[in-house]
Design a protein around this motif. Structure first.
Motif, mmCIF file in Angstrom:
data_model
loop_
_atom_site.group_PDB
_atom_site.id
_atom_site.type_symbol
_atom_site.label_atom_id
_atom_site.label_comp_id
_atom_site.label_asym_id
_atom_site.label_seq_id
_atom_site.Cartn_x
_atom_site.Cartn_y
_atom_site.Cartn_z
ATOM 1 N N ILE A 1 -6.251 -9.714 12.095
ATOM 2 C CA ILE A 1 -6.338 -8.231 11.374
ATOM 3 C C ILE A 1 -5.386 -7.257 11.378
ATOM 4 O O ILE A 1 -4.605 -6.728 10.527
ATOM 5 N N ALA A 2 -4.982 -6.928 12.875
ATOM 6 C CA ALA A 2 -4.022 -6.146 13.103
ATOM 7 C C ALA A 2 -2.728 -6.497 12.696
ATOM 8 O O ALA A 2 -1.942 -5.429 12.180
ATOM 9 N N HIS A 3 -2.416 -7.817 12.797
ATOM 10 C CA HIS A 3 -1.073 -8.249 12.376
ATOM 11 C C HIS A 3 -0.949 -8.155 10.927
ATOM 12 O O HIS A 3 0.121 -7.927 10.385
ATOM 13 N N PHE A 4 -1.989 -8.212 10.316
ATOM 14 C CA PHE A 4 -2.174 -8.247 8.787
ATOM 15 C C PHE A 4 -1.573 -6.793 8.431
ATOM 16 O O PHE A 4 -1.142 -6.490 7.354
ATOM 17 N N ILE A 5 -2.458 -5.885 9.047
ATOM 18 C CA ILE A 5 -2.402 -4.374 8.842
ATOM 19 C C ILE A 5 -0.778 -3.770 9.219
ATOM 20 O O ILE A 5 -0.286 -3.089 8.546
ATOM 21 N N ASN A 6 -0.353 -4.501 10.472
ATOM 22 C CA ASN A 6 0.640 -3.828 11.005
ATOM 23 C C ASN A 6 1.515 -4.815 11.500
ATOM 24 O O ASN A 6 1.398 -5.176 13.045
ATOM 25 N N PRO A 7 2.299 -5.530 10.871
ATOM 26 C CA PRO A 7 3.065 -6.912 11.244
ATOM 27 C C PRO A 7 4.246 -6.457 12.252
ATOM 28 O O PRO A 7 4.969 -7.592 12.750
ATOM 29 N N GLY A 8 4.481 -5.399 12.698
ATOM 30 C CA GLY A 8 5.617 -4.805 13.615
ATOM 31 C C GLY A 8 6.392 -3.782 12.938
ATOM 32 O O GLY A 8 6.048 -3.089 12.146
ATOM 33 N N PRO A 9 7.660 -4.321 13.582
ATOM 34 C CA PRO A 9 8.705 -3.403 12.957
ATOM 35 C C PRO A 9 8.974 -3.273 11.403
ATOM 36 O O PRO A 9 8.792 -4.198 10.736
ATOM 37 N N PHE A 10 9.071 -2.058 10.859
ATOM 38 C CA PHE A 10 8.966 -1.584 9.453
ATOM 39 C C PHE A 10 10.370 -1.932 8.967
ATOM 40 O O PHE A 10 11.417 -1.185 9.144
ATOM 41 N N LEU B 1 13.595 7.811 1.765
ATOM 42 C CA LEU B 1 13.388 8.606 2.939
ATOM 43 C C LEU B 1 11.855 8.928 3.331
ATOM 44 O O LEU B 1 11.340 8.859 4.313
ATOM 45 N N LEU B 2 11.073 9.047 2.226
ATOM 46 C CA LEU B 2 9.549 9.529 2.275
ATOM 47 C C LEU B 2 8.974 8.102 2.801
ATOM 48 O O LEU B 2 8.174 8.170 3.704
ATOM 49 N N ILE B 3 9.342 6.994 2.187
ATOM 50 C CA ILE B 3 8.482 5.660 2.521
ATOM 51 C C ILE B 3 8.889 5.686 3.825
ATOM 52 O O ILE B 3 8.472 4.980 4.598
ATOM 53 N N TYR B 4 10.112 5.823 4.429
ATOM 54 C CA TYR B 4 10.704 5.325 5.788
ATOM 55 C C TYR B 4 10.098 6.102 6.794
ATOM 56 O O TYR B 4 9.385 5.546 7.661
ATOM 57 N N THR B 5 9.753 7.388 6.526
ATOM 58 C CA THR B 5 8.996 8.196 7.275
ATOM 59 C C THR B 5 7.342 7.623 7.460
ATOM 60 O O THR B 5 7.079 7.703 8.832
ATOM 61 N N LEU C 1 0.637 -1.247 -0.020
ATOM 62 C CA LEU C 1 0.001 0.018 -0.017
ATOM 63 C C LEU C 1 0.900 1.402 -0.033
ATOM 64 O O LEU C 1 0.758 2.213 -0.773
ATOM 65 N N ILE C 2 1.730 1.248 0.821
ATOM 66 C CA ILE C 2 2.699 2.604 0.867
ATOM 67 C C ILE C 2 3.531 2.746 -0.376
ATOM 68 O O ILE C 2 3.590 3.795 -1.133
ATOM 69 N N GLY C 3 3.968 1.696 -1.064
ATOM 70 C CA GLY C 3 4.629 1.640 -2.247
ATOM 71 C C GLY C 3 3.844 2.308 -3.462
ATOM 72 O O GLY C 3 4.193 2.871 -4.402
ATOM 73 N N THR C 4 2.414 1.688 -3.207
ATOM 74 C CA THR C 4 1.543 2.109 -4.372
ATOM 75 C C THR C 4 1.270 3.658 -4.122
ATOM 76 O O THR C 4 1.289 4.207 -5.507
ATOM 77 N N GLY D 1 6.522 4.710 6.893
ATOM 78 C CA GLY D 1 6.526 3.192 7.458
ATOM 79 C C GLY D 1 6.726 3.411 9.036
ATOM 80 O O GLY D 1 5.989 2.666 9.351
ATOM 81 N N LYS D 2 7.502 4.214 9.218
ATOM 82 C CA LYS D 2 7.873 4.144 10.795
ATOM 83 C C LYS D 2 6.734 4.841 11.646
ATOM 84 O O LYS D 2 6.382 4.282 12.507
ATOM 85 N N ALA D 3 6.022 5.845 11.061
ATOM 86 C CA ALA D 3 4.601 6.229 11.452
ATOM 87 C C ALA D 3 3.551 5.170 11.639
ATOM 88 O O ALA D 3 2.675 4.894 12.555
ATOM 89 N N TRP D 4 3.647 4.453 10.394
ATOM 90 C CA TRP D 4 2.831 3.181 10.460
ATOM 91 C C TRP D 4 2.672 2.345 11.621
ATOM 92 O O TRP D 4 2.152 1.780 12.340
ATOM 93 N N GLU D 5 4.227 1.841 11.601
ATOM 94 C CA GLU D 5 4.488 1.035 12.420
ATOM 95 C C GLU D 5 4.373 1.369 14.040
ATOM 96 O O GLU D 5 3.876 0.507 14.902
ATOM 97 N N ARG D 6 4.470 2.973 14.407
ATOM 98 C CA ARG D 6 4.348 3.226 15.758
ATOM 99 C C ARG D 6 2.891 3.689 16.157
ATOM 100 O O ARG D 6 2.471 3.134 17.119
ATOM 101 N N PHE D 7 2.012 4.033 15.127
ATOM 102 C CA PHE D 7 0.668 4.635 15.453
ATOM 103 C C PHE D 7 -0.492 3.496 15.427
ATOM 104 O O PHE D 7 -1.465 3.799 15.892
ATOM 105 N N LEU D 8 -0.064 2.671 14.528
ATOM 106 C CA LEU D 8 -1.593 1.581 14.196
ATOM 107 C C LEU D 8 -1.393 0.488 15.070
ATOM 108 O O LEU D 8 -0.288 0.090 15.544
#
Length: 764
Positions: free
Chosen positions: A144-153, A113-117, A81-84, A119-126
């Motif tokens: 469902i949560a694991h599918f959406i946010n599997p942990g560290p980016f 860099l944009l994707i890293y930013t 999703l982020i890549g798309t 991705g790390k926000a996704w990892e932290r807040f979801l």
């Protein structure tokens, strides 16, 4: 203290760190030569103060790129999703730069860099799986949560998202052909046709790459040098922070500084992109002297001049390319640039090809009196030659710079084929043999064996799909010939680019063949080139991504899916962005000069080549004025063959290794200054000298740890700010907010303006 050199065999080392530690145990102050012999391919690595001096592809594989593989996930919902989403941005920016005075490929570092930013926000807040494990009523949310946010980016998720974006950006070359039709033929290509054609060229190129992997991706010498800053940034961001904290601090400090600084040369003080002391010194000289100085020293605007001695301080145009290209490529390019200055001045001031009747640098077509050629009258609405109209209008004329570019381009193509056959054929046979016998010992290739390889028939299916997706105006036999020609030339181009980081534009050869097959049909010439040259260009970009995947240990099958998805996205985005630019900037893009913001140099060059080669019988035949252009193919081959004979007898003449003289690279750069913005040349040379001559040789430890990292950070910071400025002040949002006019930002668009940005005289 004088540095002494000894030789030491270091064998059975498990990693680059082990090799370096072994060298340091011997001495921390002397220079060592470490020899590693592969079957048929002996290499040499020199150590200084226990640090390797990166020179060859094997050095890169062993010391510059870590072979660590944490086995983390790669293709996830998050990475997809982020890549798309970011792919739309990357493809759009690449298409925008296609219409700029200098074509700059959007740095992967900016994208990552944009994707890293994100991705790390996704990892932290979801929410993650752990968020619901102690809540009985919500345990059903755990998967469902694991599918959406599997942990560290992780690194691989990050790389996949980035590769989707960079792949999407690769379609701008094919879309340029549709821009030509809109601008010069007032023909609006059906969106479905354009998207399918772009998909066809990309997938056909990818299919070729897949079949050529044993030659162009797997071996250590296939480096794709411009990828190294990207690899360095990926590994710095994701590997053990306790060991890379200093590198991280340097990285983020450089990104921040580059972004803050970029506002100055790109917006507030654009004179910094073309600091020319000779131009300033000529302000009170006569018009003749000022015009001559503009041709020789001007270069801050598109097609202004050669930019000799100009300095640029705008990193968005300098880029980190010359911090990563090997020195052998760079000094060959410097020779070519020097010959380019001499050749272009000689042609213009000797009035060869009636050059004095036309602008010094231009990619347009002209009448004999210097006015623009009326191609619409000659080719009409059906895009075919009207002989009656042609007899009235007369033949078109080319600027001396365009003729010179066409000649040197054909020399480079001939030299490419000859150099690859003469100097690389042994390497090619050896590489294929070692892959087939499973004896290739590149450590990154070996590390990838744990993953299932994408079978060859996947790529064969891609070729079939690409073939039938190619909705074209060409007759079926012309379409097949175009693709066959692209398949034939692709291995030559890929091998040279992978080894040296330098591609050879093969457009001239393709248009020459198209002119012979489809005389009097310029649009057919464009399409023939799209399914031959553009297929090759795309194959090189996609092969570089496959090598990046090998360095970062992305499973091969994931790479296939990633690049196919990126290709599909790019087909739509590139066409969607091209359409409004061509509509809204039509007059500027048709102008022979353009502005410092927009330029039609690329589309003009495509159109001019298509027109002239569709008139090959009138212009390039034995009785034509430009007969030396097609002869250039043979001219480019002969010196390389002579060089090969010399090399067989005398491999080294004095300090010069004969096989290190790469004539196709020299020829390519002999035509490097024939369009666009040339004020950056000296700055790129200085960057190359500082990085590859001084730092790499005198400070190899710093080079190995920071060179590629700093280069990527400079690109990322500069292009991040350019992206912000594009929407904030450059008009992409619909409202332009130009910086107030002052000495460092002159109003060059004023009807009364007499000076360019660098204060050379405007030549009308």
């Amino acid at each position: 203290m004088a540095i002494t050199t000894t030789e030491k065999e270091l064998t059975n080392a498990d990693s680059d760190s082990q090799l370096i530690q072994d060298a340091k145990l011997i001495s921390d102050s002397e220079s060592y030569v470490v020899r590693s012999d592969e079957p048929g391919n002996a290499t040499t690595t020199r150590f200084l103060h226990g640090e390797p001096i990166i020179t060859s592809g094997e050095d890169v594989s062993n010391y510059a790129v870590d072979d660590r593989d944490d086995g983390d996930q790669s293709l996830t919902f998050r990475s997809l999703l982020i890549g798309t989403i970011v792919a739309g941005l990357g493809a759009a920016l690449n298409e925008i730069y296609f219409f700029k005075p200098i074509i700059v490929v959007i740095s992967p570092t900016f994208v990552l860099l944009l994707i890293y930013t994100v991705g790390k926000a996704w990892e932290r807040f979801l929410p993650t799986r752990a968020s619901f494990q102690n809540r009985p009523r919500l345990t059903w949310m755990t998967p469902i949560a694991h599918f959406i946010n599997p942990g560290p980016f992780g690194l691989k998720e990050h790389a996949v998202a980035t590769l989707i974006c960079t792949t999407a950006a690769n379609g701008s070359t094919a879309v340029g052909n549709f821009a030509v039709q809109r601008l010069f033929y007032d023909s609006k290509v059906n969106a479905t046709t354009a998207v399918l054609a772009t998909f066809s060229t990309a997938c056909f190129g990818y299919g070729i790459v897949g079949l050529l992997r044993p030659l162009t991706v797997y071996p250590a010498e296939m480096v794709y040098w411009t990828n190294l800053p990207t690899v360095a940034v990926f590994q710095t961001l994701h590997f053990d922070k306790t060991q890379t904290s200093k590198r991280l601090k340097v990285f983020w400090a450089t990104v921040t500084g580059a972004a803050a600084y970029e506002v100055i040369p790109s917006y507030m003080f654009p004179w910094l992109n073309g600091v020319s002391i000779p131009c300033l010194a000529s302000l009170k000289a006569s018009d003749f002297v000022r015009m001559t100085f503009t041709n020789l020293f001007g270069g801050a605007q598109a097609n202004e001049g050669l930019g000799l001695l100009s300095l640029s301080f705008d990193w968005q145009y300098i880029t980190s390319t010359y911090m990563s290209l090997p020195l052998v490529q760079q000094w060959n390019s410097w020779i070519g640039l020097g010959l380019c200055y001499v050749g272009m001045l000689a042609i213009y001031y000797s009035n060869a090809f009636q050059s004095l009747s036309f602008p010094f640098i231009s990619t347009d077509l002209f009448n004999a009196n210097g006015t623009l050629y009326n191609q619409t009258a000659v080719f009409g609405s059906n895009f075919e030659l009207n002989q009656t109209a042609y007899n009235i209008e007369g033949r078109p004329f080319l600027s001396g710079s365009f003729v010179w570019s066409s000649m040197t381009g054909n020399w480079a193509i001939g030299g490419l084929i000859a150099h690859t056959i003469c100097f690389y054929s042994g390497y090619i046979r050896d590489s294929i043999k070692r892959v087939r016998s499973n004896t290739l010992d590149d450590r990154h290739y070996i590390a990838m064996k744990k993953y299932k390889e994408a079978p060859w028939w996947w790529y064969l299916i891609l070729l079939v799909l690409a073939f039938f997706a190619g909705d074209t105006t060409l007759p079926w036999w012309g379409y097949i010939i175009a693709l066959t020609l692209g398949v034939f030339v692709a291995p030559f181009s890929n091998v040279l680019f992978a080894r040296l980081g330098n591609g050879i534009a093969t457009n001239g050869l393709m248009k020459m063949v198209a002119g012979a097959l489809h005389p009097g049909r310029p649009v057919a010439n464009l399409y023939f080139s799209m399914w031959s040259h553009d297929v090759i260009a795309t194959s090189i970009l996609l092969a570089g991504d496959l090598k990046l995947g090998q360095y970062l240990k992305i499973p091969p099958r994931v790479m296939v899916l990633t690049q196919i998805w990126g290709t599909i996205l790019g087909c739509f985005v590139n066409y969607a962005v091209m359409t409004p630019i061509v509509s809204n900037q039509r007059e500027v893009l048709l102008s022979p000069v353009g502005t410092n913001v927009w330029s039609g140099q690329s589309v003009q060059s495509l159109n001019t080549a298509a027109i002239t080669w569709s008139l090959a019988g009138q212009l390039y035949s034995a009785s034509g004025p430009y007969v030396w252009v097609p002869i250039g193919l043979v001219i480019g081959m002969i010196p390389t063959f002579i060089q090969w004979l010399i090399w067989k007898r005398w491999p080294k003449i004095g300090p010069v290794e004969v096989d290190k003289i790469v004539l196709p690279v020299i020829y390519q750069y002999m035509g490097w200054l024939t369009a666009g913005l040339n004020s950056t040349i000296l700055s790129t040379i200085l960057v190359g000298i500082i990085s590859q001559v001084w730092i790499r040789r005198r400070h190899p430890g710093w080079y190995r740890k920071f060179n590629y990292l700093v280069g990527g950070a400079l690109d990322g910071g500069a292009q991040t700010m350019i992206f912000i400025l594009t929407f904030a002040v450059f008009g992409a949002s619909g409202v332009s907010r130009p910086f107030p006019t002052w000495w460092g930002n002159p109003n060059i668009s004023s009807p009364t303006a007499v000076n360019n940005l660098d204060y050379c005289k405007i030549i009308e």
